[in-house]
Design a protein around this motif. Structure first.
Motif, PDB file in Angstrom:
ATOM      1  N   VAL A  42       0.841  -1.187   0.000  1.00  8.80           N
ATOM      2  CA  VAL A  42       0.000   0.000   0.000  1.00  8.80           C
ATOM      3  C   VAL A  42       0.882   1.244   0.000  1.00  8.80           C
ATOM      4  O   VAL A  42       1.779   1.382   0.818  1.00  8.80           O
ATOM      5  CB  VAL A  42      -0.927   0.000   1.229  1.00  8.80           C
ATOM      6  N   HIS A  43       0.618   2.149  -0.933  1.00  8.42           N
ATOM      7  CA  HIS A  43       1.412   3.375  -1.022  1.00  8.42           C
ATOM      8  C   HIS A  43       0.597   4.556  -0.500  1.00  8.42           C
ATOM      9  O   HIS A  43       0.268   5.485  -1.217  1.00  8.42           O
ATOM     10  CB  HIS A  43       1.844   3.610  -2.466  1.00  8.42           C
ATOM     11  N   LYS A  44       0.252   4.506   0.758  1.00  7.89           N
ATOM     12  CA  LYS A  44      -0.473   5.586   1.420  1.00  7.89           C
ATOM     13  C   LYS A  44       0.333   6.000   2.643  1.00  7.89           C
ATOM     14  O   LYS A  44       1.387   5.455   2.931  1.00  7.89           O
ATOM     15  CB  LYS A  44      -1.858   5.118   1.875  1.00  7.89           C
ATOM     16  N   HIS A  45      -0.203   6.967   3.371  1.00  9.15           N
ATOM     17  CA  HIS A  45       0.434   7.347   4.618  1.00  9.15           C
ATOM     18  C   HIS A  45       0.335   6.196   5.612  1.00  9.15           C
ATOM     19  O   HIS A  45      -0.564   5.372   5.541  1.00  9.15           O
ATOM     20  CB  HIS A  45      -0.231   8.594   5.193  1.00  9.15           C
ATOM     21  N   THR A  66     -11.196   5.537  11.794  1.00  8.11           N
ATOM     22  CA  THR A  66     -10.600   6.131  12.988  1.00  8.11           C
ATOM     23  C   THR A  66      -9.771   7.368  12.675  1.00  8.11           C
ATOM     24  O   THR A  66      -9.616   8.232  13.534  1.00  8.11           O
ATOM     25  CB  THR A  66      -9.710   5.116  13.721  1.00  8.11           C
ATOM     26  N   SER A  67      -9.230   7.470  11.454  1.00 12.45           N
ATOM     27  CA  SER A  67      -8.364   8.597  11.145  1.00 12.45           C
ATOM     28  C   SER A  67      -9.088   9.744  10.459  1.00 12.45           C
ATOM     29  O   SER A  67      -8.579  10.854  10.437  1.00 12.45           O
ATOM     30  CB  SER A  67      -7.221   8.144  10.242  1.00 12.45           C
ATOM     31  N   VAL A  68     -10.252   9.484   9.867  1.00 12.61           N
ATOM     32  CA  VAL A  68     -10.938  10.520   9.109  1.00 12.61           C
ATOM     33  C   VAL A  68     -12.339  10.772   9.652  1.00 12.61           C
ATOM     34  O   VAL A  68     -12.697  11.904   9.984  1.00 12.61           O
ATOM     35  CB  VAL A  68     -11.002  10.139   7.608  1.00 12.61           C
ATOM     36  N   ALA A  69     -13.151   9.740   9.754  1.00 18.21           N
ATOM     37  CA  ALA A  69     -14.561   9.917  10.087  1.00 18.21           C
ATOM     38  C   ALA A  69     -14.775  10.416  11.514  1.00 18.21           C
ATOM     39  O   ALA A  69     -15.560  11.350  11.729  1.00 18.21           O
ATOM     40  CB  ALA A  69     -15.315   8.608   9.870  1.00 18.21           C
ATOM     41  N   ILE A  70     -14.110   9.836  12.476  1.00 17.49           N
ATOM     42  CA  ILE A  70     -14.313  10.232  13.876  1.00 17.49           C
ATOM     43  C   ILE A  70     -13.838  11.664  14.120  1.00 17.49           C
ATOM     44  O   ILE A  70     -14.564  12.460  14.729  1.00 17.49           O
ATOM     45  CB  ILE A  70     -13.652   9.216  14.829  1.00 17.49           C
ATOM     46  N   PRO A  71     -12.635  12.081  13.657  1.00 16.96           N
ATOM     47  CA  PRO A  71     -12.261  13.484  13.846  1.00 16.96           C
ATOM     48  C   PRO A  71     -13.194  14.463  13.131  1.00 16.96           C
ATOM     49  O   PRO A  71     -13.487  15.540  13.655  1.00 16.96           O
ATOM     50  CB  PRO A  71     -10.849  13.567  13.271  1.00 16.96           C
ATOM     51  N   LEU A  72     -13.677  14.094  11.938  1.00 21.52           N
ATOM     52  CA  LEU A  72     -14.630  14.973  11.243  1.00 21.52           C
ATOM     53  C   LEU A  72     -15.935  15.093  12.021  1.00 21.52           C
ATOM     54  O   LEU A  72     -16.506  16.191  12.114  1.00 21.52           O
ATOM     55  CB  LEU A  72     -14.908  14.458   9.831  1.00 21.52           C
ATOM     56  N   ALA A  73     -16.419  14.000  12.581  1.00 20.57           N
ATOM     57  CA  ALA A  73     -17.642  14.045  13.381  1.00 20.57           C
ATOM     58  C   ALA A  73     -17.449  14.902  14.630  1.00 20.57           C
ATOM     59  O   ALA A  73     -18.332  15.702  14.982  1.00 20.57           O
ATOM     60  CB  ALA A  73     -18.069  12.631  13.759  1.00 20.57           C
ATOM     61  N   LEU A  74     -16.298  14.763  15.294  1.00 19.10           N
ATOM     62  CA  LEU A  74     -16.034  15.588  16.484  1.00 19.10           C
ATOM     63  C   LEU A  74     -15.932  17.065  16.119  1.00 19.10           C
ATOM     64  O   LEU A  74     -16.436  17.937  16.843  1.00 19.10           O
ATOM     65  CB  LEU A  74     -14.757  15.121  17.172  1.00 19.10           C
ATOM     66  N   ALA A  75     -15.283  17.370  15.004  1.00 19.01           N
ATOM     67  CA  ALA A  75     -15.151  18.761  14.580  1.00 19.01           C
ATOM     68  C   ALA A  75     -16.513  19.350  14.226  1.00 19.01           C
ATOM     69  O   ALA A  75     -16.827  20.489  14.606  1.00 19.01           O
ATOM     70  CB  ALA A  75     -14.202  18.851  13.390  1.00 19.01           C
ATOM     71  N   ALA A  76     -17.336  18.595  13.506  1.00 26.72           N
ATOM     72  CA  ALA A  76     -18.667  19.088  13.128  1.00 26.72           C
ATOM     73  C   ALA A  76     -19.528  19.323  14.367  1.00 26.72           C
ATOM     74  O   ALA A  76     -20.227  20.340  14.463  1.00 26.72           O
ATOM     75  CB  ALA A  76     -19.343  18.099  12.186  1.00 26.72           C
ATOM     76  N   THR A  77     -19.471  18.407  15.313  1.00 23.66           N
ATOM     77  CA  THR A  77     -20.247  18.559  16.546  1.00 23.66           C
ATOM     78  C   THR A  77     -19.793  19.778  17.333  1.00 23.66           C
ATOM     79  O   THR A  77     -20.621  20.561  17.826  1.00 23.66           O
ATOM     80  CB  THR A  77     -20.109  17.299  17.416  1.00 23.66           C
ATOM     81  N   GLY A 133      -4.408   0.397   7.150  1.00 26.15           N
ATOM     82  CA  GLY A 133      -5.297  -0.711   7.475  1.00 26.15           C
ATOM     83  C   GLY A 133      -6.645  -0.564   6.800  1.00 26.15           C
ATOM     84  O   GLY A 133      -7.022   0.508   6.325  1.00 26.15           O
ATOM     85  N   PRO A 134      -7.419  -1.638   6.753  1.00 24.79           N
ATOM     86  CA  PRO A 134      -8.710  -1.586   6.066  1.00 24.79           C
ATOM     87  C   PRO A 134      -9.746  -0.717   6.781  1.00 24.79           C
ATOM     88  O   PRO A 134     -10.606  -0.122   6.126  1.00 24.79           O
ATOM     89  CB  PRO A 134      -9.151  -3.044   6.034  1.00 24.79           C
ATOM     90  N   LEU A 135      -9.686  -0.608   8.088  1.00 23.73           N
ATOM     91  CA  LEU A 135     -10.671   0.180   8.821  1.00 23.73           C
ATOM     92  C   LEU A 135     -10.085   1.476   9.385  1.00 23.73           C
ATOM     93  O   LEU A 135     -10.735   2.144  10.179  1.00 23.73           O
ATOM     94  CB  LEU A 135     -11.261  -0.647   9.960  1.00 23.73           C
ATOM     95  N   ASP A 136      -8.874   1.826   8.973  1.00 21.84           N
ATOM     96  CA  ASP A 136      -8.227   3.005   9.531  1.00 21.84           C
ATOM     97  C   ASP A 136      -8.818   4.307   9.020  1.00 21.84           C
ATOM     98  O   ASP A 136      -8.599   5.350   9.619  1.00 21.84           O
ATOM     99  CB  ASP A 136      -6.725   2.978   9.261  1.00 21.84           C
ATOM    100  N   LYS A 137      -9.555   4.271   7.926  1.00 18.15           N
ATOM    101  CA  LYS A 137     -10.198   5.500   7.453  1.00 18.15           C
ATOM    102  C   LYS A 137     -11.271   5.958   8.436  1.00 18.15           C
ATOM    103  O   LYS A 137     -11.512   7.143   8.589  1.00 18.15           O
ATOM    104  CB  LYS A 137     -10.794   5.272   6.075  1.00 18.15           C
TER     105      LYS A 137
END
Length: 67
Positions: A22-25, A36-47, A30-34
């Protein structure tokens, strides 16, 4: 006496091949890391933005004051 490994060698080699191909950061490999790394922080920021906006609105209109 030797200890048993935590994972089978085949599983370990399979995981290593996956992560090396995999050539990503590193934090998005991992398969479910999007989630924990993207969705949860975006939800916290929006809230937090919503709650700050609601607080500023209530403050400016005098809503929710204790008598």
């Amino acid at each position: 006496m030797s200890e048993l490994p935590f994972r089978a060698r085949e599983k370990l080699l399979e995981k290593q091949k996956h992560f090396q191909s995999v050539h990503k950061h590193t934090h998005l490999k991992g398969p479910l890391d999007k989630i924990t790394s993207v969705a949860i922080p975006l939800a916290l920021a929006a809230t937090s933005i919503y709650l700050i906006g609601r607080g500023i609105y209530n403050l400016s209109h005098g809503i929710g004051k204790k008598e």
